[in-house]
Every structure is written in structure tokens, then in C-alpha cells.
Design a protein around this motif. Structure first.
Motif, PDB file in Angstrom:
ATOM      1  N   VAL A  57     -25.450  16.998 -40.224  1.00 38.43           N
ATOM      2  CA  VAL A  57     -24.080  16.489 -40.154  1.00 38.43           C
ATOM      3  C   VAL A  57     -23.960  15.683 -38.857  1.00 38.43           C
ATOM      4  CG1 VAL A  57     -21.663  17.171 -39.784  1.00 38.43           C
ATOM      5  CG2 VAL A  57     -23.040  18.367 -41.492  1.00 38.43           C
ATOM      6  N   PRO A  58     -23.471  14.449 -38.953  1.00 42.35           N
ATOM      7  CA  PRO A  58     -23.340  13.652 -37.727  1.00 42.35           C
ATOM      8  C   PRO A  58     -22.347  14.293 -36.745  1.00 42.35           C
ATOM      9  CG  PRO A  58     -23.124  12.275 -39.680  1.00 42.35           C
ATOM     10  CD  PRO A  58     -23.096  13.692 -40.151  1.00 42.35           C
ATOM     11  N   THR A  59     -22.799  14.470 -35.509  1.00 40.56           N
ATOM     12  CA  THR A  59     -21.969  15.129 -34.491  1.00 40.56           C
ATOM     13  C   THR A  59     -20.598  14.474 -34.352  1.00 40.56           C
ATOM     14  OG1 THR A  59     -23.992  15.622 -33.287  1.00 40.56           O
ATOM     15  CG2 THR A  59     -21.937  15.899 -32.073  1.00 40.56           C
ATOM     16  N   VAL A  60     -20.577  13.146 -34.322  1.00 36.65           N
ATOM     17  CA  VAL A  60     -19.279  12.472 -34.101  1.00 36.65           C
ATOM     18  C   VAL A  60     -18.284  12.775 -35.220  1.00 36.65           C
ATOM     19  CG1 VAL A  60     -19.841  10.537 -32.579  1.00 36.65           C
ATOM     20  CG2 VAL A  60     -20.297  10.332 -35.023  1.00 36.65           C
ATOM     21  N   LEU A  61     -18.782  12.856 -36.446  1.00 37.40           N
ATOM     22  CA  LEU A  61     -17.868  13.117 -37.563  1.00 37.40           C
ATOM     23  C   LEU A  61     -17.405  14.569 -37.568  1.00 37.40           C
ATOM     24  CD1 LEU A  61     -19.416  11.008 -40.470  1.00 37.40           C
ATOM     25  CD2 LEU A  61     -17.989  10.311 -38.541  1.00 37.40           C
ATOM     26  N   PHE A  62     -18.320  15.457 -37.187  1.00 37.61           N
ATOM     27  CA  PHE A  62     -17.971  16.874 -37.076  1.00 37.61           C
ATOM     28  C   PHE A  62     -16.864  17.045 -36.026  1.00 37.61           C
ATOM     29  CE2 PHE A  62     -18.864  21.192 -35.428  1.00 37.61           C
ATOM     30  CZ  PHE A  62     -18.926  21.911 -36.607  1.00 37.61           C
ATOM     31  N   GLU A  63     -17.045  16.377 -34.893  1.00 38.06           N
ATOM     32  CA  GLU A  63     -16.032  16.490 -33.831  1.00 38.06           C
ATOM     33  C   GLU A  63     -14.720  15.832 -34.237  1.00 38.06           C
ATOM     34  OE1 GLU A  63     -18.148  15.021 -30.425  1.00 38.06           O
ATOM     35  OE2 GLU A  63     -19.174  16.950 -30.126  1.00 38.06           O
ATOM     36  N   GLN A  64     -14.831  14.742 -34.966  1.00 34.17           N
ATOM     37  CA  GLN A  64     -13.616  14.066 -35.447  1.00 34.17           C
ATOM     38  C   GLN A  64     -12.823  14.995 -36.380  1.00 34.17           C
ATOM     39  OE1 GLN A  64     -14.426  10.494 -37.738  1.00 34.17           O
ATOM     40  NE2 GLN A  64     -12.244  10.126 -38.135  1.00 34.17           N
ATOM     41  N   ALA A  65     -13.545  15.702 -37.242  1.00 34.89           N
ATOM     42  CA  ALA A  65     -12.876  16.604 -38.194  1.00 34.89           C
ATOM     43  C   ALA A  65     -12.157  17.739 -37.465  1.00 34.89           C
ATOM     44  CB  ALA A  65     -13.890  17.168 -39.186  1.00 34.89           C
ATOM     45  N   TYR A  66     -12.794  18.278 -36.419  1.00 35.43           N
ATOM     46  CA  TYR A  66     -12.117  19.320 -35.621  1.00 35.43           C
ATOM     47  C   TYR A  66     -10.910  18.745 -34.889  1.00 35.43           C
ATOM     48  CZ  TYR A  66     -14.881  23.578 -36.099  1.00 35.43           C
ATOM     49  OH  TYR A  66     -15.436  24.728 -36.589  1.00 35.43           O
ATOM     50  N   ALA A  67     -11.098  17.517 -34.358  1.00 37.09           N
ATOM     51  CA  ALA A  67     -10.046  16.937 -33.508  1.00 37.09           C
ATOM     52  C   ALA A  67      -8.769  16.628 -34.278  1.00 37.09           C
ATOM     53  CB  ALA A  67     -10.570  15.675 -32.830  1.00 37.09           C
ATOM     54  N   VAL A  68      -8.883  16.420 -35.593  1.00 33.23           N
ATOM     55  CA  VAL A  68      -7.691  16.045 -36.373  1.00 33.23           C
ATOM     56  C   VAL A  68      -7.033  17.268 -37.034  1.00 33.23           C
ATOM     57  CG1 VAL A  68      -8.900  15.542 -38.555  1.00 33.23           C
ATOM     58  CG2 VAL A  68      -6.829  14.262 -37.986  1.00 33.23           C
ATOM     59  N   GLN A  69      -7.628  18.439 -36.883  1.00 32.43           N
ATOM     60  CA  GLN A  69      -7.130  19.591 -37.636  1.00 32.43           C
ATOM     61  C   GLN A  69      -5.725  20.034 -37.205  1.00 32.43           C
ATOM     62  OE1 GLN A  69      -8.291  20.742 -40.489  1.00 32.43           O
ATOM     63  NE2 GLN A  69      -6.423  21.976 -40.536  1.00 32.43           N
ATOM     64  N   GLN A  70      -5.473  20.043 -35.893  1.00 32.61           N
ATOM     65  CA  GLN A  70      -4.122  20.443 -35.458  1.00 32.61           C
ATOM     66  C   GLN A  70      -3.076  19.446 -35.946  1.00 32.61           C
ATOM     67  OE1 GLN A  70      -5.787  20.909 -31.520  1.00 32.61           O
ATOM     68  NE2 GLN A  70      -4.465  22.698 -31.227  1.00 32.61           N
ATOM     69  N   ASP A  71      -3.482  18.173 -36.035  1.00 30.28           N
ATOM     70  CA  ASP A  71      -2.564  17.160 -36.581  1.00 30.28           C
ATOM     71  C   ASP A  71      -2.245  17.482 -38.042  1.00 30.28           C
ATOM     72  OD1 ASP A  71      -2.928  15.767 -34.140  1.00 30.28           O
ATOM     73  OD2 ASP A  71      -4.635  14.665 -34.969  1.00 30.28           O
ATOM     74  N   PHE A  72      -3.277  17.827 -38.803  1.00 31.64           N
ATOM     75  CA  PHE A  72      -3.030  18.169 -40.211  1.00 31.64           C
ATOM     76  C   PHE A  72      -2.155  19.421 -40.330  1.00 31.64           C
ATOM     77  CE2 PHE A  72      -6.545  15.312 -41.691  1.00 31.64           C
ATOM     78  CZ  PHE A  72      -5.793  14.639 -42.632  1.00 31.64           C
ATOM     79  N   ASN A  73      -2.354  20.380 -39.421  1.00 32.33           N
ATOM     80  CA  ASN A  73      -1.489  21.563 -39.450  1.00 32.33           C
ATOM     81  C   ASN A  73      -0.023  21.150 -39.279  1.00 32.33           C
ATOM     82  OD1 ASN A  73      -3.775  23.159 -39.643  1.00 32.33           O
ATOM     83  ND2 ASN A  73      -3.737  23.844 -37.512  1.00 32.33           N
ATOM     84  N   LEU A  74       0.216  20.280 -38.284  1.00 34.47           N
ATOM     85  CA  LEU A  74       1.588  19.816 -38.037  1.00 34.47           C
ATOM     86  C   LEU A  74       2.137  19.066 -39.241  1.00 34.47           C
ATOM     87  CD1 LEU A  74       1.410  18.392 -34.383  1.00 34.47           C
ATOM     88  CD2 LEU A  74       2.549  20.497 -35.149  1.00 34.47           C
ATOM     89  N   LEU A  75       1.273  18.258 -39.848  1.00 30.98           N
ATOM     90  CA  LEU A  75       1.714  17.447 -40.986  1.00 30.98           C
ATOM     91  C   LEU A  75       2.111  18.332 -42.170  1.00 30.98           C
ATOM     92  CD1 LEU A  75       2.063  14.666 -42.358  1.00 30.98           C
ATOM     93  CD2 LEU A  75      -0.366  14.791 -42.996  1.00 30.98           C
ATOM     94  N   VAL A  76       1.256  19.284 -42.505  1.00 27.58           N
ATOM     95  CA  VAL A  76       1.556  20.173 -43.637  1.00 27.58           C
ATOM     96  C   VAL A  76       2.860  20.926 -43.374  1.00 27.58           C
ATOM     97  CG1 VAL A  76       0.800  22.251 -44.867  1.00 27.58           C
ATOM     98  CG2 VAL A  76      -0.854  20.442 -44.373  1.00 27.58           C
TER      99      VAL A  76
END
Ligand code: ADP
Ligand code: MG
Length: 474
Positions: A57-76
């Protein structure tokens, strides 16, 4: 993004030996599932299917997925509180999709009666694939977000140890030491525990609402045990039990067999076959109660495919998350093309576009649990049949994501060891707790990697298609 063990993949004797060690390691670590034949007893169990080797798994994409998770929590969470948005977005869908319509009716009814619940707990899992662009650079693209019964947070915490042992056996100790620790079930339990605490009754229990068929019980036990370790009582009940023994008191406190329930954690209730008339009544009782529902019905609706499609319209994210431009940018970067098939000119054009080039798209009904989407020739046939009917609005259309396949071995009980070309789907678990208007917890809780052979367009682990995996960051 090749993994550094291409050299051993074709060494058949080594692979055979590693596979038998891997299976025993999986059993010892608790990567378990009940059997299809005896889904409600633990006398005989199998290992849950998994890959022999971790997947790159590409490190940058893995980190991107973690970095956006709190945003998705707020959105939901924001969507779940936005009555108008849910109403407008689902208006066309509920005319033709009975299941969504029934959920929506309960949603409206509990709002009209006035919400008794004041503490909110969200557990979601945002799933992604790595789309291979024209220049071959992979990009993180969201498949969907699951806001109800997102599973495998327990079993996935045990695969790294198994894969570490396999790598060591194959002479890859350095790589083994790089596998990340991961325990979503602990994060989920911390969210449930926080909600339980804020509910404010020491003697109240957490109720896991479970299916009639309970093959994946070990995954749930991981979360349960984390709660017991914190001295929080857990009971497991089905809708049927709630219908027979559930009740509300004058303050809408929920009781089961005389025990007060602080939190209801749904691992059930996300597909039509989970409901008969009695189960719908049980669901309504739960939704009316003061108990913290994970998720409440509005949050379940926030996870529908129709909502996902509407989020991709220009301006929608800005409207839902005012003053959070950076979060909006991070979220939008993960969106693939999503298209409405609502009745009208726009929908006509989209339908024609998909019929002309079906291999570029996925047609999705408002369903969960895998195996429902349509691809290729089947997509074309179905869409042609319904293109002039309002029935088409029960679907959304999505760009097909095309990841770069990699070689792996899929281990499944009673199946021969076979090399497969595979693609993976990364899920990030999110947990949040809100009390009234105040967010008191908002976290990413861990990850899940699932891998399947490329010949299967669709389907998850429970559907018997994908298997558990561990990311190896490259
Ligand atoms: P479900 O709610 O049934 O899990 P998903 O949207 O997750 O629905 O789709 C199920 C599976 O179909 C995914 O796990 C993935 O393998 C495949 N899939 C879904 N959307 C796409 C897409 N846009 N491109 C490629 N594959 C997809
Ligand atoms: Mg899915």
C-alpha cells in the motif's frame, strides 16, 4: 508499488509450507469465523479467509486516508443533523426504494416526536481503492462510507502477527518488523465506553444488536471484550428479542428484561432481509428511546449511496461543512465521479453515457453488504431496461476505479492454495461522540485491508469474495 518479496512468490515448496504455518498462526491469533454449516455454535470454527502475504500500500495514500477520517466523521455527523438535506437528497429515492423509504419514515417520526437521545455515537468505516491513473500514479478514491455495522475491526487487529510470521519464514524479517500494529476494536470500544459514560447510569448495559445468523461473532467479541475489560456489561440481543422484551419508561429509557440499556450498537439492520413487520416495530422502539444508538437512523441514512452521490455535487460539501475549507478539500480529493440517475435531462444523459461505455462505470442500488452492484454488460442491460422508468432513481452511477493488480495467495478453509491476481480495498475506522452540540471525541481508530481476486467485481469478506489482509507500506 510492488512488494519486496516477488522473488519468493513462485517458490512453490516455500509457499506451501508458509501457508500451513499461516493457517495455524491465524487460528492461534484468533482470526476466526464460525462455519457456514453451524453459524450459531462455536464447537467447530474455521479461520477467516486471509492473504498469505501482506499487500503493498503506498504510504502517501495510507496517510491521506487517515488524515481525512476526522473530516468524514464531522461530515457524517453534520448530515445526520441536517433534516432538509436528507429530505431533499432522498426524496426521489424513497419514491422507488421501499427499504430506504421505511428507514426514512422512522427518521421523520422520531424527529416529530422530539429526539429523546442527547448523546450520539458514530462508528463508520470509509473504504478506498487505489485508482491507477493514466500515468500510473495511484490515487486514493473512496468506494463508500459505511455508517452502520462496519465490521472486521476485531479480526483485522490479528492479521499483522500472522503476516509477520509468514514473512519471517520466507526470510523477510526486516519487512516483518515494519508491519504496523493496528487495533480498531479498541478504538470502537473506547467510543462506546465514552457514550455509555455520558449516558450516565452505572447500572445500564451496552446492547449489541446482532443478526439471527452469527458467523462473524469473533469479530464482535473483540469489541465486547474491550468493554468487559472496562467493567461495562454487554448483552447480545436480536430484533426479535427487542420486540418481545423491550420497553420504554415514561422518560423513554430503554429496558431489556428489566435492564436499562445505555448504548445500542447495531451489527444488524442494514439490509431489507433483516426486517419483518415485528423487526421494524423493534427498530422504531429503539429509535424512540433515550439510549445512544450507534448509529441513530439519521446517521444510517447519511451512509446511503444516494447521499454519497449528492455529496459530489459542487457546493454541497461547503454547505454541509461551513467554515471548514480545508476539510472540504481533503474530502473532495477522495471522490471518484458520481452521477445521479434522477428523472430528467441530467439523468437521461448519464444513463446514455453509461449504456455507451459500461466498462467505465458501476451501477449501485441503495444496498449494503456486497454483491449488489452491476458492472459491464449486466449494467448495460439493466440500465437499458429501466432507462425510461423512475425505477432508475433507485440506483446511482459511479466511475469504475481501476487499481493495479498484484500477485498473492488467498487462503480459505477447504479451498486449494492458488495464486491470484488481486486488488485491495483499504478501510479506515472512524469514531466520534457528540453530546448535544459538542463533539467530545473524534478519532481515526485503525484500518482494515481486504483483498480479492480480480475476477470478482464485487463482494466483501462476509460475502465470501474478499479476504483479510495487512498493509505493507511502500
Ligand atoms: P456495499 O455496500 O455492498 O459494500 P460498495 O459500494 O462497497 O457496496 O461496493 C461493493 C464492492 O464493489 C466494493 O467492495 C468494491 O470491491 C466494488 N466496487 C464498488 N464501487 C466500485 C467502483 N467505483 N469501482 C470499482 N469497484 C467498485
Ligand atoms: Mg462496501
Amino acid at each position: 508499488m510492488a512488494a519486496p518479496w516477488e522473488d519468493v512468490l513462485r517458490d512453490e515448496p516455500a509457499i506451501q509450507e508458509a501457508a500451513s504455518v499461516a493457517v495455524d498462526a491465524a487460528l492461534l491469533e484468533g482470526v476466526l469465523m464460525r462455519t457456514e454449516g453451524e453459524p450459531n455454535a462455536s464447537d467447530v470454527v474455521n479461520y477467516a479467509p486471509f492473504t498469505l502475504l501482506p499487500s503493498a500500500v503506498p504510504t502517501v495514500l495510507f496517510e491521506q486516508a487517515y488524515a481525512v477520517q476526522q473530516d468524514f466523521n464531522l461530515l457524517v455527523d453534520a448530515i445526520s443533523q441536517n433534516k432538509e438535506f436528507l429530505e431533499d437528497t432522498l426524496a426521489s429515492t424513497i419514491k422507488v426504494d421501499d427499504f430506504t423509504a421505511q428507514l426514512f419514515r422512522i427518521h421523520v417520526q422520531v424527529l416529530e416526536e422530539g429526539l429523546a437521545q442527547s448523546v450520539f455515537l458514530g462508528i463508520n468505516r470509509s473504504d478506498y481503492m487505489f485508482d491507477c491513473g493514466v500515468d500510473g500514479t495511484p490515487a486514493l478514491k473512496q468506494i463508500e462510507i459505511n455508517t452502520i455495522a462496519a465490521s472486521f475491526g476485531g479480526l483485522t487487529s490479528r492479521t499483522a502477527a500472522v503476516h509477520g510470521q509468514v514473512l519471517k519464514m520466507l526470510g523477510k524479517s526486516k519487512e516483518a518488523s515494519r508491519l504496523l500494529p493496528n487495533n480498531p476494536s479498541k478504538g470502537l470500544a473506547l467510543g462506546i465506553a465514552k457514550a455509555w459514560e455520558l449516558y450516565g447510569s452505572q447500572s445500564a448495559v451496552v446492547m449489541f444488536l446482532v443478526e439471527e445468523v452469527q458467523r462473524n461473532i469473533f469479530d464482535q467479541r473483540c469489541v465486547e471484550n474491550e468493554l468487559w475489560n472496562r467493567n461495562i456489561r454487554v448483552i447480545r440481543k436480536r430484533f426479535r428479542d427487542v420486540f418481545e422484551k423491550g420497553s420504554l419508561d415514561d422518560a423513554k429509557r430503554l429496558y431489556m428484561d428489566g435492564q436499562e440499556v445505555a448504548v445500542v450498537y447495531y451489527r444488524e439492520g442494514y439490509v431489507p432481509k433483516n426486517y419483518d413487520q415485528q423487526n421494524w416495530e423493534a427498530r422504531l422502539l429503539l429509535e424512540r428511546s433515550r439510549a445512544v444508538k450507534c448509529p441513530d437512523i439519521a446517521t444510517q441514512l447519511a451512509g446511503t449511496k444516494k447521499v454519497q452521490q449528492e455529496l459530489s455535487r459542487p457546493g454541497t460539501l461547503e454547505r454541509l461543512l461551513p467554515g471548514r475549507a480545508e476539510a472540504v478539500t481533503r474530502i473532495r480529493a477522495t471522490f471518484a465521479g458520481l452521477y445521479s440517475l434522477d428523472v430528467g435531462e441530467e439523468g437521461d444523459k448519464i444513463a446514455a453515457m453509461a449504456i455507451a461505455d459500461p466498462d467505465q462505470f458501476v451501477l449501485k442500488p441503495q444496498r449494503e453488504g456486497g454483491g449488489n452492484n452491476l458492472y459491464g454488460e449486466e449494467l448495460r442491460q439493466v440500465l437499458e431496461k429501466i432507462r425510461d422508468s423512475p425505477e432508475r432513481t433507485s440506483y446511482i452511477l459511479m466511475d469504475k476505479i481501476k487499481p493495479q493488480p498484484a500477485i498473492n495467495y488467498l487462503l480459505r478453509a477447504h479451498s486449494p492454495l492458488q495464486v491470484s491476481e488481486c486488488i485491495s480495498e483499504l478501510g479506515i475506522f472512524g469514531v466520534y461522540v457528540r453530546q448535544g452540540k459538542e463533539m467530545v471525541m473524534n478519532k481515526a481508530a485503525g484500518h482494515l485491508l481486504r483483498t480479492k481476486a480480480i475476477e470478482h467485481a464485487d463482494g466483501g469478506v462476509a460475502a465470501g469474495v474478499a479476504v483479510l489482509d495487512t498493509p505493507y507500506l511502500v
